[in-house]
Design an enzyme around this catalytic site. Structure first.
Site, PDB file in Angstrom:
ATOM      1  N   LYS A   9       0.848  -1.274  -0.036  1.00 53.43           N
ATOM      2  CA  LYS A   9      -0.065   0.031   0.157  1.00 53.43           C
ATOM      3  C   LYS A   9       0.736   1.116  -0.020  1.00 53.43           C
ATOM      4  O   LYS A   9       1.735   1.502   0.914  1.00 53.43           O
ATOM      5  CB  LYS A   9      -1.046  -0.054   1.195  1.00 53.43           C
ATOM      6  CG  LYS A   9      -1.994   1.319   1.397  1.00 53.43           C
ATOM      7  CD  LYS A   9      -2.564   1.447   2.699  1.00 53.43           C
ATOM      8  CE  LYS A   9      -3.240   2.657   2.521  1.00 53.43           C
ATOM      9  NZ  LYS A   9      -3.695   3.087   3.831  1.00 53.43           N
TER      10      LYS A   9
ATOM     11  N   ALA B 185      -9.580   5.238   3.870  1.00 52.80           N
ATOM     12  CA  ALA B 185      -9.435   6.400   4.807  1.00 52.80           C
ATOM     13  C   ALA B 185     -10.659   7.258   4.815  1.00 52.80           C
ATOM     14  O   ALA B 185     -11.488   7.295   3.937  1.00 52.80           O
ATOM     15  CB  ALA B 185      -8.175   7.317   4.297  1.00 52.80           C
TER      16      ALA B 185
END
Length: 254
Positions: A93, A181
């Protein structure tokens, strides 16, 4: 279930490993969530040593290391190489942050780092915005997954730009997309799946909840509900009312 770089994972819930009250609660939350992937920050968790790494491996699910805290291409590449060696995975990531106040992706550095890492054999999951041109450049750089934010990291605001996320889904129908997020509530996670996204990545919403285990379970159920709703071809929203009871068969009086 989502497929990333040819690997099928068992759940569309991707869960982070930071900020839990204790390692035991983290492990219990993972079991409750039935998460398909565990994300790990080498920079933020490195001080925990072998005990932490052993705990992560004991979860028994794929690990997605990240480059959280990196502010430059060089930092991200160096951290990625260390993570690949430690966790023995090409998955990464990729986070390259512009500043610590907003934790907004530095999209110029992000594209450059994605190109460098893809050329080095990494399978990159880029943390990005929902901007179509940026996402297109990330795909050109070698990424086969996109991870646009819902809102700033840790904000819990949900999906700030549903229109942009919907447009991204429509523009790249065959690319695995993950909302990453900003998720704060199960309803936010469900909304992401209702838009047709393949997975949701979250951490703070579970780890910092009053009861992380219960919240992990709630997120799992919400993601399942959102996925089912998307597959059910929901009705389109409209501005005017539409009667749900037919006139046929109603009594005529007078």
């Amino acid at each position: 279930m989502p497929v990333f770089y040819g690997t099928r994972v068992e759940s569309p819930l991707m869960l982070g490993t930071a900020q839990y009250p204790s390692p035991a609660i983290m492990a219990e939350a993972f079991r409750a969530s039935r998460a398909g992937i565990a994300t790990v920050s080498l920079r933020r968790e490195g001080g925990a040593g072998q005990d932490f790494h052993r705990l992560i491996k004991d979860l028994g699910i794929p690990v997605l290391p990240n480059t959280a805290g990196c502010h430059s291409v060089r930092e991200a590449v160096t951290t990625a190489q260390m993570a690949r060696e430690l966790f023995e995975t090409p998955w990464l990531k990729l986070e390259v942050i512009r500043d610590d106040d907003t934790l907004c992706p530095d999209v110029i550095a992000l594209v450059e780092a994605a190109r460098v890492l893809s050329d080095d054999g990494f399978q990159v999951f880029p943390y990005c915005t929902e901007d179509l041109s940026v996402c297109g450049r990330l795909l050109d750089a070698g990424c086969q997954v996109l991870m646009p934010w819902g809102a700033p990291i840790g904000s819990g605001r949900g999906l700030n730009n549903p229109y942009g996320l919907r447009s991204l889904r429509a523009h790249f129908p065959d690319v695995p997309l993950v909302v990453d997020a900003g998720i704060g509530l199960p309803s936010h996670a469900a909304q992401a799946m209702e838009l047709g996204y393949d997975a949701v990545l979250l951490n703070t919403a579970v780890a910092k909840a009053g009861d992380p285990v219960a919240m992990a379970r709630a997120m799992a159920l919400a993601i399942e509900a959102g996925q089912l709703a998307h597959g059910a071809n929901p009705i389109e929203a409209r501005d005017m009312a539409a009667p749900s009871t037919p006139l046929f068969g109603m009594a005529v009086l007078g």
